[in-house]
Design a protein around this motif. Structure first.
Motif, PDB file in Angstrom:
ATOM      1  N   UNK A 415      72.515  45.288  72.815  1.00  0.00           N
ATOM      2  CA  UNK A 415      73.531  45.382  73.849  1.00  0.00           C
ATOM      3  C   UNK A 415      73.235  44.396  74.978  1.00  0.00           C
ATOM      4  N   UNK A 416      71.942  44.291  75.324  1.00  0.00           N
ATOM      5  CA  UNK A 416      71.568  43.317  76.354  1.00  0.00           C
ATOM      6  C   UNK A 416      71.981  41.918  75.934  1.00  0.00           C
ATOM      7  N   UNK A 417      71.720  41.637  74.663  1.00  0.00           N
ATOM      8  CA  UNK A 417      72.083  40.339  74.104  1.00  0.00           C
ATOM      9  C   UNK A 417      73.590  40.127  74.221  1.00  0.00           C
ATOM     10  N   UNK A 418      74.338  41.182  73.880  1.00  0.00           N
ATOM     11  CA  UNK A 418      75.795  41.091  73.914  1.00  0.00           C
ATOM     12  C   UNK A 418      76.278  40.864  75.344  1.00  0.00           C
ATOM     13  N   UNK A 419      75.614  41.514  76.306  1.00  0.00           N
ATOM     14  CA  UNK A 419      76.014  41.333  77.705  1.00  0.00           C
ATOM     15  C   UNK A 419      75.810  39.886  78.138  1.00  0.00           C
ATOM     16  N   UNK A 420      74.698  39.332  77.697  1.00  0.00           N
ATOM     17  CA  UNK A 420      74.419  37.934  77.994  1.00  0.00           C
ATOM     18  C   UNK A 420      75.521  37.057  77.389  1.00  0.00           C
ATOM     19  N   UNK A 421      75.835  37.355  76.112  1.00  0.00           N
ATOM     20  CA  UNK A 421      76.892  36.617  75.428  1.00  0.00           C
ATOM     21  C   UNK A 421      78.215  36.796  76.144  1.00  0.00           C
ATOM     22  N   UNK A 422      78.439  37.993  76.660  1.00  0.00           N
ATOM     23  CA  UNK A 422      79.686  38.332  77.358  1.00  0.00           C
ATOM     24  C   UNK A 422      79.830  37.478  78.606  1.00  0.00           C
ATOM     25  N   UNK A 423      78.741  37.353  79.365  1.00  0.00           N
ATOM     26  CA  UNK A 423      78.789  36.562  80.594  1.00  0.00           C
ATOM     27  C   UNK A 423      79.073  35.101  80.266  1.00  0.00           C
ATOM     28  N   UNK A 424      78.329  34.572  79.299  1.00  0.00           N
ATOM     29  CA  UNK A 424      78.557  33.187  78.891  1.00  0.00           C
ATOM     30  C   UNK A 424      79.972  33.024  78.348  1.00  0.00           C
ATOM     31  N   UNK A 425      80.394  34.031  77.559  1.00  0.00           N
ATOM     32  CA  UNK A 425      81.716  33.978  76.933  1.00  0.00           C
ATOM     33  C   UNK A 425      82.821  33.944  77.969  1.00  0.00           C
ATOM     34  N   UNK A 426      82.671  34.708  79.045  1.00  0.00           N
ATOM     35  CA  UNK A 426      83.695  34.718  80.101  1.00  0.00           C
ATOM     36  C   UNK A 426      83.821  33.329  80.720  1.00  0.00           C
ATOM     37  N   UNK A 427      82.669  32.696  80.966  1.00  0.00           N
ATOM     38  CA  UNK A 427      82.692  31.346  81.529  1.00  0.00           C
ATOM     39  C   UNK A 427      83.400  30.402  80.563  1.00  0.00           C
ATOM     40  N   UNK A 428      83.064  30.544  79.298  1.00  0.00           N
ATOM     41  CA  UNK A 428      83.663  29.711  78.261  1.00  0.00           C
ATOM     42  C   UNK A 428      85.177  29.938  78.208  1.00  0.00           C
ATOM     43  N   UNK A 429      85.565  31.211  78.260  1.00  0.00           N
ATOM     44  CA  UNK A 429      86.981  31.557  78.177  1.00  0.00           C
ATOM     45  C   UNK A 429      87.741  30.969  79.356  1.00  0.00           C
ATOM     46  N   UNK A 430      87.093  30.995  80.524  1.00  0.00           N
ATOM     47  CA  UNK A 430      87.737  30.453  81.715  1.00  0.00           C
ATOM     48  C   UNK A 430      88.087  28.981  81.507  1.00  0.00           C
ATOM     49  N   UNK A 431      87.094  28.249  80.976  1.00  0.00           N
ATOM     50  CA  UNK A 431      87.323  26.832  80.709  1.00  0.00           C
ATOM     51  C   UNK A 431      88.367  26.625  79.621  1.00  0.00           C
ATOM     52  N   UNK A 432      88.212  27.397  78.534  1.00  0.00           N
ATOM     53  CA  UNK A 432      89.111  27.240  77.388  1.00  0.00           C
ATOM     54  C   UNK A 432      90.552  27.520  77.790  1.00  0.00           C
ATOM     55  N   UNK A 433      90.719  28.510  78.656  1.00  0.00           N
ATOM     56  CA  UNK A 433      92.065  28.923  79.049  1.00  0.00           C
ATOM     57  C   UNK A 433      92.765  27.816  79.837  1.00  0.00           C
ATOM     58  N   UNK A 434      91.988  27.147  80.692  1.00  0.00           N
ATOM     59  CA  UNK A 434      92.590  26.059  81.480  1.00  0.00           C
ATOM     60  C   UNK A 434      93.070  24.964  80.553  1.00  0.00           C
ATOM     61  N   UNK A 435      92.245  24.651  79.540  1.00  0.00           N
ATOM     62  CA  UNK A 435      92.645  23.631  78.575  1.00  0.00           C
ATOM     63  C   UNK A 435      93.883  24.095  77.816  1.00  0.00           C
ATOM     64  N   UNK A 436      93.838  25.346  77.397  1.00  0.00           N
ATOM     65  CA  UNK A 436      94.913  25.917  76.587  1.00  0.00           C
ATOM     66  C   UNK A 436      96.245  25.872  77.334  1.00  0.00           C
ATOM     67  N   UNK A 437      96.230  26.351  78.563  1.00  0.00           N
ATOM     68  CA  UNK A 437      97.469  26.412  79.337  1.00  0.00           C
ATOM     69  C   UNK A 437      97.974  25.006  79.637  1.00  0.00           C
ATOM     70  N   UNK A 438      97.020  24.090  79.828  1.00  0.00           N
ATOM     71  CA  UNK A 438      97.421  22.728  80.147  1.00  0.00           C
ATOM     72  C   UNK A 438      98.010  22.023  78.929  1.00  0.00           C
ATOM     73  N   UNK A 439      97.536  22.378  77.738  1.00  0.00           N
ATOM     74  CA  UNK A 439      97.973  21.634  76.562  1.00  0.00           C
ATOM     75  C   UNK A 439      99.131  22.295  75.829  1.00  0.00           C
ATOM     76  N   UNK A 440      99.429  23.535  76.108  1.00  0.00           N
ATOM     77  CA  UNK A 440     100.454  24.215  75.321  1.00  0.00           C
ATOM     78  C   UNK A 440     101.631  24.692  76.140  1.00  0.00           C
TER      79      UNK A 440
END
Lengths: 883, 116
Positions: A415-440
């Motif tokens: 679970x600790x591992x998943x939380x770490x992944x979750x934090x990184x994932x949120x940052x990743x999602x934030x970036x991905x979303x900006x690209x996504x909204x800009x390109x689509x």
């Protein structure tokens, strides 16, 4: 029972007291125990035992003191909380001790979780969130259907609007709107802006208020009254600098002066695009005809009214509409009766979201698979690590840690591992979303409502918890629940791997291969669809070199039709003179921009039975149109300007149309056709290749003209400057709009497919990458644990080739299993892709075969490298290594 | 450890200790263990340590109190005595026990008759 509850409460109170006073040691109890033990021992001595024997017997009779102390602690305080805290610290320590493992696992998870969060945010913003209007559930789009014309989805008409407004029983109010674009003159240089024509009901229905001034009233919307306009927030800021005194000023719209009566709120979005201004429709009831179904309609249902009731209400009113208004000239009443127009209401949300819902859910499924693959990878990593920790776990178990405790500890680490992944994932999602909204933006509705918000974060957390359970279960179940007595006896890895130990890892590899196959097949199908779409011949060549723009000449600006044509021709000639432009022409619309006129086409002298009208697309074009687009002339000639000035009714047809009707292109020449029953008979003078549409020539004046030019400088600002100068040298009041290359329209027309393709491609790529890494890791590790066994085999005379084969066979078997399961799963799941595909079946055998071969190849490669290493093992080294 | 069995045993031990304290007045842990040993003869095998767990539980419920005192052979010892609430609880539990054991007894007899 209240007594039981009371006793439980008292126990809890005691625990809380104990928890708060935790550090104090239970010395009184120790004294008590020592006393008791001594008394017992004395008694045994009296019975004739030696001191030593007596003490031992006393201990036996008293029982396990440590256990007793633990029991007491549990009674006095929250043992599980303390244990949790200890496990937590232990887990963090374990993760920190092995940063390489932690990073790899966390990044893998972050990829899976981040992609899911990003897509969930899109789905949440586009599909799940209610529309940003008050009581959005009451809003409906009033649409129709005409089975008689084979038209499933028909908009609404002005005639319907009047009757629905006056005679409905289910609507609070109803409004009509239509996208428009208008010329603005008199404010600096002329400009063409997008606008929305609305009836007075639209804004109140949506619950939109003016932030300045007022919204339209029935008076503004009545013919013959003063012309008014509402400005959007951004237009107001841009043109008037947010000046509040703008209310009451007049601006020139399409050559007419209109009074500004209000400004819209900043967040006003309606009709799928940003508009600069709203204009009242001003329908004239006296001149309304039946059958102009070219308006969109929105209504607010009365509270509690269902969609079915509203549909029934519209069905009741439709015959009234037909009786209340005259037919347009030249159409018989029978045509409308035969159309069998019926109601087809839907929620406004459905209207806004359209068919993107399906695409998004398919993508969510794909991205979900990526997360599963990531989980399988991390599960694999944990399994490998837990194997290294086997002795530690076995010792803990032997010292009395319960299976639950050990499993809980392992799960907590996950679970600790998943939380770490979750934090990184949120940052990743934030970036991905900006690209996504800009390109689509073209394919995706409601992009302005997409953001990572509360629900998305919650979703991510739940997802992480779910993921950690998923991959944490593997080692927890295997090492905490399965009996581990042998682990202590086995010295590390000295024993050969048992079949049993293999099983969990094999299952992971198989499921990874299967999941990757499903995703890759989906991505493959989308790629084939994309290729099929690209290979549809659009009827023009090198669209990137074709520059288009629009010029509109409203009749308020230039009255005589003759002069409009002259102006347009003059513009054409001026543009022809611009350096770099090789040819130029105009038409009523840009190909592929979505506006096409479809209508029945009749041939002179051919009998037509009612109801079997041959529908064709047609477009009015000017001379040079085909030359500019690069469409070859197959037979006959192109139009000339003199044809147009002399108003000779002519037509050019496509090669396919010619072959369908007259068998070969040459015999089409000279035939006479017309579009619609009132059109002039047109003589076919030319046949052009590979344009899948009928083309008629310019007989009516095109007031809204799309200009085309072929130029090597297409898309550059310098060309547009030259073009602008050329247009303004003809008429300073004419604005230029929609400056795009033809390629822009082309990519826009396949935007949804490219969006889906890009997303599935990313998902497929991630699946392939994670799958390959996972596969390689699992096989390589399994080979490395078998080094000892391989050493024995080689020592006993096995050739290195045999070893190689053995390992490869193992890898092949796993991949084969995975591919088999994956194919079955893919056959089931690609059905959901079916209506996103074009020119290809969801069970396309080449795609399935390619992906299956690819995965098996990857598996063999992943097996080959460790297999070769294993085959080279010196048996002596292998045997010594583990002694 | 089988959870069900131990819970029944615990409950029974609690009841026996309450009854012992009611019958004999204040006692220390060792005395309680002796008394139970005496009464139960060889029927119950008892880890004497569990008496202390039971005593702590009863204390937490407020059914008994503890006080340091001096034992018969002049040693420091903790004496436990039953409280008013403990007596009420004992009454309740006793009635409960009798009712349940009565029912179980009847059921068992019924089964026995059918078998014979």
């Amino acid at each position: 029972m209240s007594t039981r509850r009371a006793s439980r409460l008292r126990a809890l109170a005691a625990k809380v007291r104990g928890f708060l006073r935790r550090p104090r040691r239970d010395t009184e109890f120790d004294v008590e125990i020592q006393e008791h033990l001594q008394l017992l021992a004395e008694r045994f001595v009296v019975q004739g035992m030696s001191r030593e024997e007596a003490r031992a017997a006393a201990r036996r009779q008293f029982g396990n003191v440590t256990l007793l102390q633990e029991d007491r602690r549990e009674l006095r305080t929250f043992l599980s909380l303390e244990a949790l805290w200890r496990d937590l610290r232990f887990g963090v320590r374990m993760l920190c001790k092995n940063p390489g493992f932690t990073m790899v696992a966390a990044v893998t998870l972050a990829l899976g979780i981040g992609a899911n969060t990003a897509l969930f945010s899109v789905i949440d913003g586009v599909l799940l969130q209610p529309l940003p209007y008050p009581h959005p559930e009451e809003l409906v789009a009033v649409r129709h259907t005409a089975p008689g014309l084979n038209v499933k989805d028909l908009q609404s008409s002005d005639s319907c609007y009047f009757i629905y407004r006056e005679q409905n029983r289910t609507f609070q109010d109803i409004g009509l709107y239509r996208n428009d674009s208008v010329n603005i003159t008199g404010l600096a240089e002329p400009e063409r802006v997008s606008a929305l024509d609305v009836t007075d009901g639209v804004l109140p229905i949506l619950g939109v208020r003016a932030i300045l001034g007022r919204t339209f009233t029935r008076a503004d919307d009545s013919p013959g009254t003063a012309k008014t306009v509402m400005l959007s927030f951004s237009f107001w800021q841009r043109k008037f600098g947010g000046d509040r005194s703008v209310i009451g000023k007049t601006i020139t719209v399409e050559g007419e002066s209109r009074q500004v009566i209000g400004v819209l709120p900043r967040d006003f979005h309606f009709g799928g695009r940003d508009v600069a201004m709203l204009l009242p429709m001003q329908f004239d009831r006296a001149t309304t005809f039946l059958g102009d179904f070219s308006y969109q309609s929105v209504a607010r249902l009365k509270p509690g009214v269902t969609l079915a009731q509203a549909n029934a209400d519209v069905a009741r009113m439709l015959p009234i509409v037909l009786k209340s208004f005259p037919m347009p000239v030249g159409l018989s009443p029978k045509t409308l009766e035969d159309a069998r127009i019926g109601p087809n209401l839907r929620t406004l949300k459905q209207e806004v979201v359209g068919d993107m819902a399906k695409v998004l859910w398919v993508l969510m499924g794909g991205i979900g698979l990526v997360l599963l693959i990531a989980c399988a990878n991390v599960g694999n990593l944990l399994l490998v690590r837990a194997e290294g920790r086997q002795r530690e776990l076995a010792i803990r178990a032997a010292l009395g840690a319960s299976r639950g405790r050990i499993a809980g500890g392992l799960l907590l680490e996950s679970f600790l591992l998943a939380l770490l992944g979750c934090a990184l994932g949120l940052a990743l999602a934030y970036g991905a979303l900006r690209v996504l909204v800009a390109t689509a933006p073209t394919a995706l509705p409601r992009t302005n409502e997409i953001a990572i918000n509360g629900p998305a974060v919650l979703f991510t957390l739940v997802l992480s918890l779910f993921a950690s359970l998923l991959f944490g279960c593997v080692p927890a179940f295997k090492y905490a629940v399965a009996p581990q007595l042998t682990a202590l006896r086995e010295s590390g890895r000295s024993m050969s791997e048992s079949r049993h130990r293999h099983r969990a890892r094999s299952a992971l590899v198989v499921s990874q291969v299967a999941l990757a196959l499903v995703l890759l097949v989906s991505a493959g199908l989308m790629i084939r669809t994309f290729r099929a779409l690209i290979h549809v011949d659009p009827g023009f060549v090198t669209p990137s070199e074709i520059q288009t723009f629009r010029v509109d000449i409203p009749d308020t600006q230039v009255k005589e039709p003759e002069r409009v044509v002259r102006i347009e021709e003059e513009i054409l000639h001026k543009i022809e003179a611009v350096p770099g432009v090789s040819s130029v022409s105009l038409s009523m619309s840009v190909p592929l921009d979505g506006t096409q006129t479809t209508g029945p086409v009749f041939e002179k002298g051919r009998p037509y039975s009612q109801g079997a009208l041959p529908l064709h697309r047609f477009r009015f074009v000017a001379p040079g149109f085909f030359k500019t687009l690069g469409t070859p002339l197959v037979a006959g000639r192109d139009l000339t300007w003199s044809d147009i000035y002399n108003k000779v009714p002519l037509a050019i047809v496509s090669e396919r149309t010619a072959r369908e009707h007259w068998h070969d292109p040459a015999s089409a020449l000279g035939k006479q056709i017309r579009v619609g029953p009132k059109d002039d008979w047109r003589e076919i003078v030319g046949v052009v290749g590979d344009v899948p549409k009928f083309e008629g020539d310019n007989i009516e004046v095109i007031r809204s003209a799309a200009f085309f030019m072929r130029a090597s400088r297409a898309g550059s600002a310098s060309l547009m400057e030259d073009v602008q100068k050329a247009v303004w040298s003809v008429d300073l009041e004419l604005p230029i709009a929609d400056m795009h290359t033809l390629e822009y329209y082309y990519s826009k027309s396949i935007a949804r497919t490219s969006f889906t393709l890009a997303m599935l491609g990313v998902a497929g790529g991630m699946a392939l990458l994670l799958g390959v890494v996972g596969l390689y890791g699992a096989i390589a590790y399994s080979v490395s644990t078998r080094t000892h066994e391989i050493g024995i085999r080689v020592a006993l005379g096995a050739e290195s080739e045999d070893v190689l084969k053995m390992v490869l066979r193992g890898g092949f078997k796993l991949a084969g299993f995975g591919v088999g399961i994956g194919i079955v799963a893919a056959l089931v799941s690609t059905r959901y892709l079916a209506n996103l595909l074009y020119g290809i079946k969801p069970t396309d055998p080449p795609t399935f075969a390619t992906v299956a071969l690819l995965l098996i190849g990857v598996a063999l490669l992943a097996s080959y490298i460790p297999a070769r290493r294993a085959a080279k093992v010196d048996p002596m080294v292998a045997l010594r290594m583990s002694s | 450890m089988d959870v069900k069995k131990s819970e029944v045993l615990q409950g029974t031990l609690d009841l026996m200790i309450l009854k012992t304290l009611e019958a004999l007045g204040p006692l220390h842990g060792f005395g309680i263990a002796r008394r139970i040993e005496q009464v139960s003869r060889d029927v119950l095998q008892l880890n004497e340590g569990t008496v202390y767990t039971s005593l702590l539980r009863l204390q937490q419920q407020g059914w008994i109190t503890a006080e340091w005192g001096t034992s018969e052979n002049n040693r420091k010892a903790k004496f436990y005595s039953i409280t008013k609430r403990g007596q009420k609880q004992l009454e309740l539990e006793t009635k409960n026990w009798e009712r349940i054991s009565g029912v179980i007894g009847r059921v068992l007899r019924l089964e026995a008759e059918r078998e014979s």
